[in-house]
Design a protein around this motif. Structure first.
Motif, PDB file in Angstrom:
ATOM      1  N   GLY A  84       0.800  -1.225   0.026  1.00 17.82           N
ATOM      2  CA  GLY A  84      -0.110   0.128   0.151  1.00 17.82           C
ATOM      3  C   GLY A  84       0.833   1.315  -0.002  1.00 17.82           C
ATOM      4  O   GLY A  84       1.896   1.195  -0.576  1.00 17.82           O
ATOM      5  N   PRO A  85       0.458   2.258   0.952  1.00 13.83           N
ATOM      6  CA  PRO A  85       1.116   3.604   0.724  1.00 13.83           C
ATOM      7  C   PRO A  85       2.403   3.531   1.367  1.00 13.83           C
ATOM      8  O   PRO A  85       3.084   4.550   1.511  1.00 13.83           O
ATOM      9  CB  PRO A  85      -0.020   4.326   1.330  1.00 13.83           C
ATOM     10  N   GLY A  86       2.766   2.288   2.254  1.00 17.24           N
ATOM     11  CA  GLY A  86       4.080   2.459   2.842  1.00 17.24           C
ATOM     12  C   GLY A  86       4.239   1.438   4.016  1.00 17.24           C
ATOM     13  O   GLY A  86       4.928   1.660   4.871  1.00 17.24           O
ATOM     14  N   TYR A  87       2.984   0.514   4.151  1.00 19.51           N
ATOM     15  CA  TYR A  87       3.308  -0.662   5.286  1.00 19.51           C
ATOM     16  C   TYR A  87       4.344  -1.245   4.972  1.00 19.51           C
ATOM     17  O   TYR A  87       4.804  -1.487   4.001  1.00 19.51           O
ATOM     18  CB  TYR A  87       2.135  -1.339   5.295  1.00 19.51           C
ATOM     19  N   ILE A  88       5.030  -2.094   5.779  1.00 23.92           N
ATOM     20  CA  ILE A  88       5.796  -2.862   5.836  1.00 23.92           C
ATOM     21  C   ILE A  88       4.988  -4.274   6.429  1.00 23.92           C
ATOM     22  O   ILE A  88       4.605  -4.243   7.670  1.00 23.92           O
ATOM     23  CB  ILE A  88       7.356  -2.563   6.769  1.00 23.92           C
ATOM     24  N   ASN A  89       5.026  -5.166   5.576  1.00 25.04           N
ATOM     25  CA  ASN A  89       4.485  -6.562   6.182  1.00 25.04           C
ATOM     26  C   ASN A  89       5.588  -7.687   6.349  1.00 25.04           C
ATOM     27  O   ASN A  89       6.432  -7.864   5.470  1.00 25.04           O
ATOM     28  CB  ASN A  89       3.392  -7.212   4.974  1.00 25.04           C
ATOM     29  N   PHE A  90       5.363  -8.573   7.643  1.00 24.99           N
ATOM     30  CA  PHE A  90       6.298  -9.307   7.591  1.00 24.99           C
ATOM     31  C   PHE A  90       5.591 -10.678   7.779  1.00 24.99           C
ATOM     32  O   PHE A  90       4.635 -11.028   8.282  1.00 24.99           O
ATOM     33  CB  PHE A  90       6.806  -9.069   9.201  1.00 24.99           C
ATOM     34  N   THR A  91       6.355 -11.638   7.065  1.00 22.38           N
ATOM     35  CA  THR A  91       5.897 -13.141   7.022  1.00 22.38           C
ATOM     36  C   THR A  91       6.954 -14.165   7.743  1.00 22.38           C
ATOM     37  O   THR A  91       8.042 -13.901   7.663  1.00 22.38           O
ATOM     38  CB  THR A  91       5.438 -13.537   5.663  1.00 22.38           C
ATOM     39  N   LEU A  92       6.664 -15.003   8.573  1.00 23.98           N
ATOM     40  CA  LEU A  92       7.057 -15.753   9.418  1.00 23.98           C
ATOM     41  C   LEU A  92       7.695 -16.737   8.322  1.00 23.98           C
ATOM     42  O   LEU A  92       7.103 -17.198   7.729  1.00 23.98           O
ATOM     43  CB  LEU A  92       6.488 -16.448  10.680  1.00 23.98           C
ATOM     44  N   LYS A  93       8.912 -17.424   8.752  1.00 30.47           N
ATOM     45  CA  LYS A  93       9.270 -18.652   7.947  1.00 30.47           C
ATOM     46  C   LYS A  93       8.457 -19.810   8.429  1.00 30.47           C
ATOM     47  O   LYS A  93       8.359 -19.976   9.654  1.00 30.47           O
ATOM     48  CB  LYS A  93      10.763 -18.845   8.641  1.00 30.47           C
ATOM     49  N   GLU A  94       8.153 -20.788   7.347  1.00 28.29           N
ATOM     50  CA  GLU A  94       7.451 -21.851   7.496  1.00 28.29           C
ATOM     51  C   GLU A  94       8.114 -22.769   8.453  1.00 28.29           C
ATOM     52  O   GLU A  94       7.548 -23.704   9.409  1.00 28.29           O
ATOM     53  CB  GLU A  94       6.977 -22.504   6.410  1.00 28.29           C
ATOM     54  N   ASP A  95       9.279 -23.069   8.103  1.00 27.11           N
ATOM     55  CA  ASP A  95      10.408 -23.852   9.089  1.00 27.11           C
ATOM     56  C   ASP A  95      10.392 -23.629  10.402  1.00 27.11           C
ATOM     57  O   ASP A  95      10.232 -24.378  11.391  1.00 27.11           O
ATOM     58  CB  ASP A  95      11.716 -24.200   8.483  1.00 27.11           C
ATOM     59  N   TRP A  96      10.333 -22.284  10.763  1.00 28.81           N
ATOM     60  CA  TRP A  96      10.429 -21.746  12.061  1.00 28.81           C
ATOM     61  C   TRP A  96       8.926 -21.883  12.793  1.00 28.81           C
ATOM     62  O   TRP A  96       9.132 -22.390  13.918  1.00 28.81           O
ATOM     63  CB  TRP A  96      10.787 -20.359  12.022  1.00 28.81           C
TER      64      TRP A  96
END
Length: 555
Positions: A84-96
């Motif tokens: 979007g206008p400047g959000y930072i999205n974080f996705t966790l590692k699947e193995d973690w």
């Protein structure tokens, strides 16, 4: 918590970007971290770059690029994206994520515990209904809120004391004693009229009959003024036994039952009167002694000694809270009160100031009324008490687990409805059944695995990669955040929503992934899924117990 760890990564990335002259110097504010509503947007998101645009004098997306460039690598963060206008999205590692199953199983019943309380001593005082009658369904909401909150605070690292304040002094108890005397005498055939302002209900008629059957005419044969306090205390003992029984049915156990009478017998009333006089917080008017609450930001002054020389209700409140804060040294006190006490909040804060105690150390949690529904229509009267619905009869009809769940399912400041028909349904429409069935289903799966000689302990969790498996793990990992919100906002109702979401995540996993397979080729995956199921059972049991409910092995 993981959320806070990611926020700290962002702080460090911003500082590094400033050191490398990617960003100008400015004070870094608190980093908000949110849970995106849509799974495709990742596990966490922050809008911080939108907030920093005016300080950095550049577009939020450009700031986000510089933050991502400087983010340190971790074993848990996978994809990091600008949205979007400047959000930072974080996705966790699947193995973690898969490895967290082992962490949950290792933590067991302590999973989700926090240390935000840091051992701070907090007292939660709840129910404290006058022992002149049985607990009502309104008292039931008080009980469930107070006990649920105490459970959450203990899980959040507070040292919690649970207390019931027994109103065994004052005008109401005097009228109660006179009523018990009259009902006792009537049970023995004496023509004894009820006192003016006494309690006319059938409940005290029964208490009078019980006492008469136990002691006979003994107290009719002694002077009235000597018999009255004895019979009052016998009646009080019976009412408290009834209240304790209802509490035990709800699995509520107190650390202390505090007697109001002890405040007078042990001199605490005299002590606080001296403190108030020395602080010039009292004055006389119309033959009574008043507390000057207005001078301490209260909304109106209050009587502490009536014109007849007897202490008023507020006198006991002052002495009791002096005992809590000064004598016993609690860091924080939470009183759970009904909506009819809302107007008392300003005077309680004024009282704290008069005692030279920080008013913020006292929290008054005010809860709203409960409406009982049957067939969609409000139930106006109870069978046992006539004009009110007793907690006992609702417990008889729907059981303690349903009472606790439904009475906890709304925030304290919301009026609520308890639908008796819904609470008895054995279907997914009933949230109590839905959540507890998830736990019972897992127990059934584990029993079946044992019957076919499949062991859980050797499961390789790295095999857990199906979207439904990972979604279930993600949901389990949210419990610490739920406990934090419930503790900081004094809102244990969040547990009920989380429990339903967790149960839903397990049911989807069960639908999408066959857990126990007898095919040798699937043996490793079966063991991994059994481990995941056991972890889910652990977390479900944990949240059920935080709500004060049972975790059934079969239904």
């Amino acid at each position: 918590m993981l959320r806070d760890d990611i926020a700290q990564l962002v702080v460090k990335a911003l500082k590094k970007a400033q050191r490398k002259n990617d960003l100008p110097k400015f004070e870094i504010p608190f980093i908000p971290m949110e849970r995106p509503k849509q799974a495709e947007h990742g596990d966490f998101a922050t809008p911080i770059c939108l907030q920093l645009a005016r300080y950095a004098r550049m577009a939020p997306r450009e700031i986000a690029q510089k933050v991502i460039k400087r983010l340190a690598e971790t074993d848990y963060l996978g994809r990091v994206e600008i949205a979007g206008p400047g959000y930072i999205n974080f996705t966790l590692k699947e193995d973690w994520l898969a490895r967290q199953v082992e962490a949950i199983l290792s933590a067991g019943e302590t999973f989700g515990n926090l240390d935000i309380g840091r051992g701070k001593r907090v007292q939660v005082e709840y129910i404290s209904a006058n022992p002149t009658g049985s607990l009502t369904i309104g008292s039931g909401r008080n009980a469930v809120l107070g006990d649920g909150l105490a459970n959450v605070l203990a899980a959040a690292g507070y040292e919690v004391q649970r207390e019931y304040y027994v109103n065994d002094a004052g005008t109401q108890m005097a009228k109660f004693g006179e009523t018990i005397y009259a009902r006792y005498a009537q049970a023995l055939g004496r023509d004894e009229s009820l006192p003016e302002g006494g309690y006319p209900g059938e409940e005290l008629v029964e208490r009078g009959k019980e006492i008469a059957a136990e002691v006979g005419e003994r107290y009719l044969e002694m002077p009235h003024d000597k018999a009255l306090p004895i019979l009052r205390d016998l009646g009080l003992e019976k009412m408290l036994a009834s209240i304790r029984h209802d509490c035990e049915r709800l699995d509520i156990h107190y650390d202390r039952w505090f007697s109001e009478r002890s405040l007078y017998d042990e001199g605490y009333f005299d002590r606080i009167m001296n403190i108030l006089r020395q602080g010039n917080h009292l004055y006389e008017k119309d033959g009574a002694v008043w507390f000057n609450a207005k001078a301490l930001d209260g909304d109106k002054d209050e009587v502490v000694i009536r014109s007849n020389g007897q202490p008023g209700y507020f006198a006991s409140d002052i002495a009791y809270h002096y005992h809590k804060f000064v004598e016993r040294g609690f860091d924080w006190v939470i009183d759970v009160w009904g909506a009819d006490h809302q107007g008392h909040v300003p005077r309680m804060k004024a009282m704290m100031r008069a005692l030279n105690v920080d008013a913020d150390r006292l929290t008054l949690l005010i809860y709203q009324l409960v409406t009982i529904l049957r067939g969609g229509q409000p139930v106006r009267m109870g069978k046992r008490l006539g004009t009110v619905i007793s907690l006992a009869e609702v417990l008889d009809e729907i059981g303690p687990d349903a009472v606790r769940f439904f009475l906890l399912s709304r925030s304290a400041d919301s009026q609520m409805e308890l639908d008796l028909e819904l609470a008895k349904q054995q279907s997914n429409e009933n949230p109590v059944y839905y959540v507890q069935y998830a736990h019972a289903r897992i127990a059934s799966i584990l029993r079946h695995a044992a019957e076919v000689s499949v062991e859980v302990k050797d499961g390789d969790v790295s095999l857990l990669a199906h979207p439904s498996e990972l979604a279930l793990i993600r949901k389990m990992l949210q419990l610490p955040e739920v406990i934090e919100v419930a503790a900081l906002q004094l809102s244990p109702h969040h547990l009920t929503y989380y429990a339903q979401d967790l149960a839903a995540a397990f049911h989807v996993f069960y639908r999408d992934c066959r857990v126990v397979s007898t095919d040798p080729a699937d043996a490793s995956l079966t063991q991994a899924r059994l481990k995941l199921s056991l972890a889910a059972k652990t977390v479900l049991a944990r949240v059920l117990r935080l709500m004060g409910m049972t975790a059934p092995e079969q239904m």
